[in-house]
Design an enzyme around this catalytic site. Structure first.
Site, PDB file in Angstrom:
ATOM      1  N   GLU A  21       7.042 -16.500  -6.956  1.00  0.00           N
ATOM      2  CA  GLU A  21       6.385 -17.507  -7.716  1.00  0.00           C
ATOM      3  C   GLU A  21       5.440 -16.807  -8.655  1.00  0.00           C
ATOM      4  OE1 GLU A  21       6.886 -20.698  -7.338  1.00  0.00           O
ATOM      5  OE2 GLU A  21       8.491 -20.079  -6.383  1.00  0.00           O
ATOM      6  N   CYS A  71      -3.282 -19.189 -10.896  1.00  0.00           N
ATOM      7  CA  CYS A  71      -1.951 -19.516 -11.445  1.00  0.00           C
ATOM      8  C   CYS A  71      -1.963 -20.807 -12.291  1.00  0.00           C
ATOM      9  CB  CYS A  71      -0.772 -19.402 -10.537  1.00  0.00           C
ATOM     10  SG  CYS A  71      -0.694 -20.380  -9.203  1.00  0.00           S
TER      11      CYS A  71
HETATM   12  P1  NAP Z   1       0.752  -8.772  -9.910  1.00  0.00           P
HETATM   13  O1  NAP Z   1       0.195  -7.364 -10.956  1.00  0.00           O
HETATM   14  O2  NAP Z   1       2.221  -8.747 -10.388  1.00  0.00           O
HETATM   15  O3  NAP Z   1       0.863  -8.098  -8.695  1.00  0.00           O
HETATM   16  C1  NAP Z   1       1.174  -8.869  -7.524  1.00  0.00           C
HETATM   17  C2  NAP Z   1       1.648  -8.169  -6.334  1.00  0.00           C
HETATM   18  O4  NAP Z   1       2.623  -7.161  -6.924  1.00  0.00           O
HETATM   19  C3  NAP Z   1       0.388  -7.156  -6.045  1.00  0.00           C
HETATM   20  O5  NAP Z   1       0.529  -6.718  -4.602  1.00  0.00           O
HETATM   21  C4  NAP Z   1       0.900  -5.615  -6.578  1.00  0.00           C
HETATM   22  O6  NAP Z   1       0.458  -4.473  -6.042  1.00  0.00           O
HETATM   23  C5  NAP Z   1       2.305  -5.775  -6.501  1.00  0.00           C
HETATM   24  N1  NAP Z   1       3.206  -4.888  -7.744  1.00  0.00           N
HETATM   25  C6  NAP Z   1       2.767  -4.534  -8.677  1.00  0.00           C
HETATM   26  N2  NAP Z   1       3.729  -3.707  -9.242  1.00  0.00           N
HETATM   27  C7  NAP Z   1       4.558  -3.852  -8.401  1.00  0.00           C
HETATM   28  C8  NAP Z   1       6.221  -3.229  -8.437  1.00  0.00           C
HETATM   29  N3  NAP Z   1       6.508  -2.649  -9.507  1.00  0.00           N
HETATM   30  N4  NAP Z   1       6.929  -3.715  -7.424  1.00  0.00           N
HETATM   31  C9  NAP Z   1       6.650  -4.269  -6.490  1.00  0.00           C
HETATM   32  N5  NAP Z   1       5.158  -4.949  -6.226  1.00  0.00           N
HETATM   33  C10 NAP Z   1       4.501  -4.627  -7.235  1.00  0.00           C
HETATM   34  O7  NAP Z   1       0.169  -9.911 -10.155  1.00  0.00           O
HETATM   35  P2  NAP Z   1      -1.508 -10.149  -9.911  1.00  0.00           P
HETATM   36  O8  NAP Z   1      -2.123  -9.416 -10.946  1.00  0.00           O
HETATM   37  O9  NAP Z   1      -2.044  -9.682  -8.310  1.00  0.00           O
HETATM   38  O10 NAP Z   1      -1.657 -11.715  -9.611  1.00  0.00           O
HETATM   39  C11 NAP Z   1      -1.843 -12.517 -10.821  1.00  0.00           C
HETATM   40  C12 NAP Z   1      -0.424 -13.136 -11.025  1.00  0.00           C
HETATM   41  O11 NAP Z   1      -0.120 -13.902 -10.002  1.00  0.00           O
HETATM   42  C13 NAP Z   1      -0.841 -14.057 -12.124  1.00  0.00           C
HETATM   43  O12 NAP Z   1       0.304 -13.904 -13.130  1.00  0.00           O
HETATM   44  C14 NAP Z   1      -0.687 -15.563 -11.520  1.00  0.00           C
HETATM   45  O13 NAP Z   1      -0.139 -16.587 -12.394  1.00  0.00           O
HETATM   46  C15 NAP Z   1       0.419 -15.200 -10.303  1.00  0.00           C
HETATM   47  N6  NAP Z   1       0.003 -16.070  -9.410  1.00  0.00           N
HETATM   48  C16 NAP Z   1       1.457 -17.123  -9.203  1.00  0.00           C
HETATM   49  C17 NAP Z   1       1.125 -18.208  -8.194  1.00  0.00           C
HETATM   50  C18 NAP Z   1       2.224 -18.966  -7.906  1.00  0.00           C
HETATM   51  O14 NAP Z   1       2.227 -19.722  -6.983  1.00  0.00           O
HETATM   52  N7  NAP Z   1       3.114 -19.110  -8.955  1.00  0.00           N
HETATM   53  C19 NAP Z   1       0.049 -18.157  -7.228  1.00  0.00           C
HETATM   54  C20 NAP Z   1      -0.903 -16.970  -7.573  1.00  0.00           C
HETATM   55  C21 NAP Z   1      -0.950 -16.019  -8.582  1.00  0.00           C
HETATM   56  P3  NAP Z   1      -0.851  -4.000  -6.720  1.00  0.00           P
HETATM   57  O15 NAP Z   1      -1.909  -4.808  -6.503  1.00  0.00           O
HETATM   58  O16 NAP Z   1      -0.839  -2.642  -5.838  1.00  0.00           O
HETATM   59  O17 NAP Z   1      -0.470  -3.609  -8.093  1.00  0.00           O
END
Ligand code: NAP
Ligand code: MG
Length: 515
Positions: A286, A320
């Site tokens: 997601e 999001c």
């Molecule tokens: P993110 O940077 O993609 O991080 C999400 C998770 O992925 C974190 O636990 C992060 O760990 C981990 N991660 C980072 N790099 C990775 C890799 N190479 N392999 C595996 N995991 C990895 O996103 P965010 O900044 O936390 O959250 C914001 C985003 O989430 C926005 O784009 C938002 O729209 C989206 N979101 C979507 C929904 C939905 O339901 N569609 C809901 C909420 C949020 P680290 O923290 O250690 O980097």
């Protein structure tokens, strides 16, 4: 037997007694600031050399917890241990697994304000946003418990004479659960509890900005009776250990919520067969959004303006589902942008620990810097109506910012900024507005304000998003009421909090016996 699901009510903070409860909780948690949070693998606490401070985004000098960081070796080991634990957890009666979730919900309900206080401190949520996050976590536990009871019994089939046929759902195996920081309790708990109640074991890699909330939730699950080897708690940098977790041959599925960039990387890596791997990994992803609210000429403009402000600036735009584009019919464009600006100027920005703050900080320095670049670009791409100010002296504060007259193809109107920045776009007519709304790679949420039935029906048909709202804001999906998930590059449309969700963590098995 549990009664039917109903949503956890929000706390009414206009009542002094309720305010006191959260104030007390905010004071109480300070006594445990700076605690150590080890890795938890196979029920064993591990304190590696590498540790990271979790900080308060409203006061970046304040350390909330010192959190163990898994390296690649520990990460790989956690998958092995989860695979061993799967052998016993998959045999536990699904009704007993569901009862663990109900018990956890009851504990969380009792300790609601304590968890909300941690959300205020670690995620920078205002009281109302924190309370909503905790309520949603309770909802997910209650909802997925009932879903497990519904799905983990023989399902209806067409009967034929001379054969006994049975169709049941069985768990998949080890799931890697990677949540984002923006709903550090609700989304993290929902993703974890759903996988577990379906009979899987989990490696939970919390978001690096919000590991304390996750650690405390894992402890709560243990208090509720979950065996300690079912969830491996493996904090660490996603960039460093993510690949190891995804690539591991014993990983059976990945449940990811986060950015498009990381989500697509996971989809690609999970598709590659590894030596010793015996299944096709399933990925539930997601991702982000560039959500729009469309305002028609014949709309309640006061309601539309309020909906835009609430959706754009609630939790500093870090949802999001946040409205980052207001697409407004040319005939009412000036009036709506003026109303939205006036309402926005009334918002109180500051420490979310104070009751009455409307907009707290953004999550960390990286987010702050990214948002700054978009605010600078936005001033070139359009007309600044309000905001633009930033201050990282004590915490990461960004003023709610509105840029008008933005071209629908400008970066401000196309990229997910994930901060309190709203682009206003003028549309020639309603059809044009819908075309603009659909013209991004995303498709998560959207809203339309109109008083014309045919316009709403046109939007129902053409506005291509997973969650579409009419005459209300585009944030605030409720478990069971608004199953949540997006189209296009917003993800796999898993519809969290809906009847299609839990089945994704199971597979159907049919046994046919000739009688
Ligand atoms: P993110 O940077 O993609 O991080 C999400 C998770 O992925 C974190 O636990 C992060 O760990 C981990 N991660 C980072 N790099 C990775 C890799 N190479 N392999 C595996 N995991 C990895 O996103 P965010 O900044 O936390 O959250 C914001 C985003 O989430 C926005 O784009 C938002 O729209 C989206 N979101 C979507 C929904 C939905 O339901 N569609 C809901 C909420 C949020 P680290 O923290 O250690 O980097
Ligand atoms: Mg990130």
């Amino acid at each position: 037997m549990m009664g039917p699901f109903c949503n956890e009510p929000m706390t009414d903070f206009s009542l002094a007694d309720n305010r006191r409860l959260l104030e007390t909780a905010l004071d109480d948690i300070k006594k445990t600031y700076g605690q150590l949070y080890p890795l938890l693998i196979g029920g064993r606490e591990i304190v590696p050399e590498n540790m990271k401070h979790s900080i308060n985004p409203a006061r970046h000098g304040e350390t909330l917890g010192v959190v163990a960081q898994a390296d690649r070796k520990r990460a790989a080991e956690s998958v092995d241990i989860a695979a061993a634990a799967f052998e016993h957890w998959k045999r536990v009666d699904p009704a007993a697994r569901a009862r663990t979730l109900y018990k956890a919900a009851a504990l969380l309900r009792r300790r609601k304000h304590e968890f909300s206080a941690w959300l205020v401190a670690e995620a920078g949520k205002t009281w109302v946003e924190a309370d909503g996050d905790t309520a949603e976590a309770i909802d997910f536990l209650e909802y997925y418990g009932r879903e497990a009871e519904r799905l983990c019994v023989p399902q209806p089939l067409v009967r034929i004479p001379g054969e006994d046929n049975e169709w049941t759902y069985v768990p998949l195996g080890v799931g890697i659960v990677i949540p984002p920081w923006n709903f550090p309790l609700a989304i993290m708990a929902g993703m974890t509890a759903s996988a577990v109640v379906a009979g899987n074991t989990v490696v939970l890699k919390p978001a690096s900005a919000t590991p304390v909330v996750a650690a405390r939730f894992v402890r709560l699950m243990h208090e509720a009776g979950l065996p300690e080897d079912v969830i491996q708690f493996v904090p660490g940098s996603g960039g460093e250990i993510g690949d190891v977790l995804i690539d591991h041959p014993l990983t059976r599925f990945v449940s990811f919520t986060g950015s498009m960039e990381v989500g697509l990387r996971i989809v690609e890596r999970a598709a590659r067969l590894q030596p010793g791997q015996r299944w096709i990994k399933r990925v539930i992803a997601e991702l982000g959004g560039k959500d729009a609210i469309v305002v028609d000429r014949d709309a309640d403009l006061a309601a539309a303006s309020l909906g835009i402000v609430q959706s754009a600036f609630g939790y500093a735009g870090q949802k999001c589902s946040a409205c980052s584009r207001a697409i407004i019919h040319a005939d009412v464009y000036e009036e709506v942008t003026e109303r939205v600006t006036a309402l926005t100027k009334r918002l109180t920005i500051g420490d979310p620990a104070l009751h009455g703050t409307d907009v707290g900080p953004v999550i960390d320095r990286a987010a702050y810097n990214k948002i700054r670049q978009y605010v600078t670009a936005g001033k070139q791409q359009g007309r600044l109506l309000t905001g633009g100010g930033m201050d990282d002296g004590a915490g990461y504060f960004v003023e709610p910012t509105i840029i008008a007259d933005v071209d629908s193809q400008a970066s401000l109107a196309q990229d997910e900024i994930f901060g309190p920045v709203l682009a206003c776009i003028r549309a020639d007519d309603f059809g044009h507005a819908l075309a603009i709304a659909n013209d991004t790679p995303y498709g998560l949420t959207g809203a339309v304000y109109s008083n014309r039935r045919e316009r709403l029906e046109l939007a129902r048909d053409l506005f291509h998003v997973g969650n579409l709202y009419f005459n209300r804001k585009c944030t605030g999906a409720l478990v069971g009421v608004h199953p949540f998930g997006g189209f296009n590059l917003s993800g796999t449309d898993s519809k969290a909090g809906g009847p299609d969700y839990l089945i994704q963590f199971m597979q159907g098995k049919v046994v046919s016996e000739r009688m």
